[in-house]
Write a protein that holds these residues in place. Structure first.
Motif, PDB file in Angstrom:
ATOM      1  N   TYR A  61      12.509  20.886 -28.199  1.00 44.49           N
ATOM      2  CA  TYR A  61      13.226  20.883 -26.920  1.00 44.49           C
ATOM      3  C   TYR A  61      13.079  22.233 -26.216  1.00 44.49           C
ATOM      4  O   TYR A  61      12.913  22.286 -24.992  1.00 44.49           O
ATOM      5  CB  TYR A  61      14.695  20.569 -27.180  1.00 44.49           C
ATOM      6  N   SER A  84      17.682  15.285 -24.407  1.00 47.04           N
ATOM      7  CA  SER A  84      17.117  15.460 -23.070  1.00 47.04           C
ATOM      8  C   SER A  84      17.598  14.414 -22.068  1.00 47.04           C
ATOM      9  O   SER A  84      17.681  14.688 -20.867  1.00 47.04           O
ATOM     10  CB  SER A  84      15.585  15.441 -23.129  1.00 47.04           C
ATOM     11  N   PHE A 113      11.166  18.322 -21.340  1.00 49.37           N
ATOM     12  CA  PHE A 113      12.390  17.721 -21.904  1.00 49.37           C
ATOM     13  C   PHE A 113      13.627  18.180 -21.131  1.00 49.37           C
ATOM     14  O   PHE A 113      14.531  17.399 -20.872  1.00 49.37           O
ATOM     15  CB  PHE A 113      12.527  18.079 -23.383  1.00 49.37           C
ATOM     16  N   LYS A 114      13.664  19.459 -20.761  1.00 53.56           N
ATOM     17  CA  LYS A 114      14.822  19.993 -20.029  1.00 53.56           C
ATOM     18  C   LYS A 114      14.892  19.449 -18.612  1.00 53.56           C
ATOM     19  O   LYS A 114      15.969  19.393 -18.013  1.00 53.56           O
ATOM     20  CB  LYS A 114      14.760  21.514 -20.014  1.00 53.56           C
ATOM     21  N   HIS A 148      17.323  16.222 -17.596  1.00 48.32           N
ATOM     22  CA  HIS A 148      18.799  16.258 -17.518  1.00 48.32           C
ATOM     23  C   HIS A 148      19.288  15.508 -16.296  1.00 48.32           C
ATOM     24  O   HIS A 148      18.700  15.565 -15.251  1.00 48.32           O
ATOM     25  CB  HIS A 148      19.286  17.709 -17.459  1.00 48.32           C
ATOM     26  N   LYS A 184      25.075  22.027 -21.942  1.00 47.87           N
ATOM     27  CA  LYS A 184      23.937  22.011 -22.860  1.00 47.87           C
ATOM     28  C   LYS A 184      23.409  23.428 -23.095  1.00 47.87           C
ATOM     29  O   LYS A 184      22.216  23.675 -23.056  1.00 47.87           O
ATOM     30  CB  LYS A 184      22.824  21.121 -22.306  1.00 47.87           C
TER      31      LYS A 184
END
Length: 199
Positions: free
Chosen positions: A189, A53, A195-196, A199, A105
């Motif tokens: 995730y 992340s 968590f995303k 980025h 990702k």
């Protein structure tokens, strides 16, 4: 202001993941095909999540926090050998993992990166154990390499010599450990949107 807020959020998340990792480190289990002094734990899950992340350095800081918190709570029984090796193992996984995720990702790329990192860390961890950890523990506790090999033979009938100890016991153990941690980290995730957003 937005960047500062994001940095604060990252620090909070790193602290949270490091604490969870330290707790998970305390819950370990024996595996049938390997001697009882080698335990399976899932403390790498938060470290992998941090790397996925936020990147390599947040992942390594999470790994350091994990080791540091565990040391504060329980001290060291290995003269810091175990702690140093634990950090090295996190490095083995995070470096190839985060490098492979630099460009994209996507789910496919994450799975590929996890697979490659699992393979690399399993092999490097095995050789670190054999070349560094076992000799150091042997000196600390007065165990010869023959005694250690016999412990592996007693736990796993496939182990006949040093080569089979490495490839029939240690490599499978480390592959299972990192493969399982990778799968669970991937699920976390995907399930937790925060968590995303890092980025």
């Amino acid at each position: 202001m937005e960047n500062k807020t994001l940095s604060t959020r990252k620090l909070i998340l790193i602290a949270l993941l490091g604490t969870i990792a330290a707790v998970l480190m305390s819950f370990d289990m024996a595996v049938p095909f390997i001697p009882a002094f080698i335990k399976l734990d899932l403390s790498e899950i938060p470290v992998i999540v941090a790397g996925l992340s936020m990147g390599f350095w947040p992942g390594m800081i999470t790994a350091f926090m994990k080791v540091f918190i565990k040391f504060l709570l329980k001290g060291t029984s290995t003269a810091f050998i175990g702690e140093a090796v634990n950090l090295a193992i996190s490095f083995y996984y995070l470096l190839p993992f985060t490098l492979l995720l630099k460009k994209e990702k996507s789910n496919k790329n994450i799975i590929i990166a996890m697979s490659v990192a699992t393979l690399i860390s399993a092999v490097l961890t095995t050789y670190t154990n054999y070349l560094v950890v076992f000799p150091m523990y042997g000196r600390m506790y007065g165990l010869s390499s023959e005694v250690i090999l016999n412990m592996f033979k007693a736990a796993n009938p496939l182990v006949k010599n040093t080569v089979t100890m490495l490839f029939c016991s240690l490599v499978p153990f480390n592959a299972i450990k990192y493969g399982l941690a990778s799968c669970l980290a991937y699920l976390l995730y995907q399930r937790i949107p925060q968590f995303k957003e890092m980025h």
